[in-house]
Design a protein around this motif. Structure first.
Motif, PDB file in Angstrom:
ATOM      1  N   MET A   1       0.718  -0.827   0.132  1.00 44.77           N
ATOM      2  CA  MET A   1      -0.109   0.331  -0.409  1.00 44.77           C
ATOM      3  C   MET A   1       0.923   1.239   0.155  1.00 44.77           C
ATOM      4  N   VAL A   2       2.069   1.536   0.586  1.00 50.04           N
ATOM      5  CA  VAL A   2       2.370   1.975   1.263  1.00 50.04           C
ATOM      6  C   VAL A   2       3.630   2.170  -0.411  1.00 50.04           C
ATOM      7  N   LEU A   3       3.822   1.340  -1.634  1.00 52.83           N
ATOM      8  CA  LEU A   3       4.402   1.379  -2.660  1.00 52.83           C
ATOM      9  C   LEU A   3       3.724   2.255  -3.320  1.00 52.83           C
ATOM     10  N   ARG A   4       2.295   2.059  -3.403  1.00 50.43           N
ATOM     11  CA  ARG A   4       0.582   2.793  -4.684  1.00 50.43           C
ATOM     12  C   ARG A   4       0.824   4.502  -4.048  1.00 50.43           C
ATOM     13  N   GLY A   5       0.984   4.556  -2.740  1.00 49.46           N
ATOM     14  CA  GLY A   5       1.714   5.632  -2.100  1.00 49.46           C
ATOM     15  C   GLY A   5       2.681   6.749  -2.761  1.00 49.46           C
ATOM     16  N   VAL A   6       3.861   6.127  -3.127  1.00 51.10           N
ATOM     17  CA  VAL A   6       4.867   6.563  -2.888  1.00 51.10           C
ATOM     18  C   VAL A   6       4.782   7.011  -4.602  1.00 51.10           C
ATOM     19  N   LEU A   7       4.158   5.686  -5.523  1.00 52.47           N
ATOM     20  CA  LEU A   7       4.109   6.256  -6.931  1.00 52.47           C
ATOM     21  C   LEU A   7       3.077   7.215  -7.426  1.00 52.47           C
ATOM     22  N   ALA A   8       2.286   7.471  -6.128  1.00 60.32           N
ATOM     23  CA  ALA A   8       1.175   8.554  -6.175  1.00 60.32           C
ATOM     24  C   ALA A   8       1.934  10.037  -6.138  1.00 60.32           C
TER      25      ALA A   8
ATOM     26  N   VAL B   1       1.509   8.010   4.855  1.00 65.86           N
ATOM     27  CA  VAL B   1       0.479   8.397   6.236  1.00 65.86           C
ATOM     28  C   VAL B   1       0.159   7.463   6.782  1.00 65.86           C
ATOM     29  N   ALA B   2      -1.208   7.179   6.021  1.00 65.64           N
ATOM     30  CA  ALA B   2      -2.213   6.543   6.962  1.00 65.64           C
ATOM     31  C   ALA B   2      -1.491   4.753   6.559  1.00 65.64           C
TER      32      ALA B   2
ATOM     33  N   GLY C   1      -2.084  16.538 -10.892  1.00 66.23           N
ATOM     34  CA  GLY C   1      -1.256  16.245  -9.914  1.00 66.23           C
ATOM     35  C   GLY C   1      -1.207  16.753  -8.991  1.00 66.23           C
ATOM     36  N   VAL C   2      -2.586  17.736  -7.950  1.00 69.61           N
ATOM     37  CA  VAL C   2      -2.463  18.085  -7.309  1.00 69.61           C
ATOM     38  C   VAL C   2      -3.524  16.609  -6.834  1.00 69.61           C
ATOM     39  N   GLY C   3      -4.652  15.815  -6.936  1.00 67.12           N
ATOM     40  CA  GLY C   3      -4.895  15.330  -6.848  1.00 67.12           C
ATOM     41  C   GLY C   3      -3.873  13.964  -6.727  1.00 67.12           C
ATOM     42  N   LEU C   4      -3.639  13.845  -7.184  1.00 67.04           N
ATOM     43  CA  LEU C   4      -2.212  12.708  -6.583  1.00 67.04           C
ATOM     44  C   LEU C   4      -1.393  12.678  -5.982  1.00 67.04           C
ATOM     45  N   VAL C   5      -0.991  13.949  -5.626  1.00 65.12           N
ATOM     46  CA  VAL C   5       0.115  14.223  -4.341  1.00 65.12           C
ATOM     47  C   VAL C   5      -0.235  14.037  -3.144  1.00 65.12           C
ATOM     48  N   ILE C   6      -1.712  14.102  -2.697  1.00 65.62           N
ATOM     49  CA  ILE C   6      -2.862  14.610  -1.503  1.00 65.62           C
ATOM     50  C   ILE C   6      -3.731  13.228  -1.204  1.00 65.62           C
ATOM     51  N   VAL C   7      -3.487  12.312  -2.876  1.00 68.23           N
ATOM     52  CA  VAL C   7      -3.939  10.667  -3.119  1.00 68.23           C
ATOM     53  C   VAL C   7      -2.880   9.788  -2.311  1.00 68.23           C
TER      54      VAL C   7
END
Length: 77
Positions: free
Chosen positions: A1-8, A75-76, A63-69
């Motif tokens: 899950m963290v990997l997806r966040g970093v990719l986003a 963090v979660a 881009g802003v949406g992906l950074v927020i996600v």
């Protein structure tokens, strides 16, 4: 899950860089789209976007949406 966040985060940052026009990368993406899209999907300006400003707006919002996600996911997770 963290990997997806970093990719986003990475993709969101790249989209935001295009939206801000850092070092002419927005024009590079515009020219790349002119070459890659088929002639049937092009507008009279060549790319599939109506104008450079519209392309930059779309990249900015996504881009802003992906950074927020990405931040929420990292963090979660």
């Amino acid at each position: 899950m963290v990997l997806r966040g970093v990719l986003a985060l990475i993709v969101g940052t790249a989209f935001t860089v295009v939206a801000c026009g850092y070092r002419g990368v927005d024009v590079w993406v515009w020219d790349w789209a002119d070459v890659m899209f088929s002639p049937h999907s092009r507008t009279r300006w060549g790319t599939s976007w109506k104008s450079l400003e519209r392309m930059r707006l779309q990249f900015g919002f996504v881009g802003v949406g992906l950074v927020i996600v990405g931040l929420l996911t990292v963090v979660a997770g």
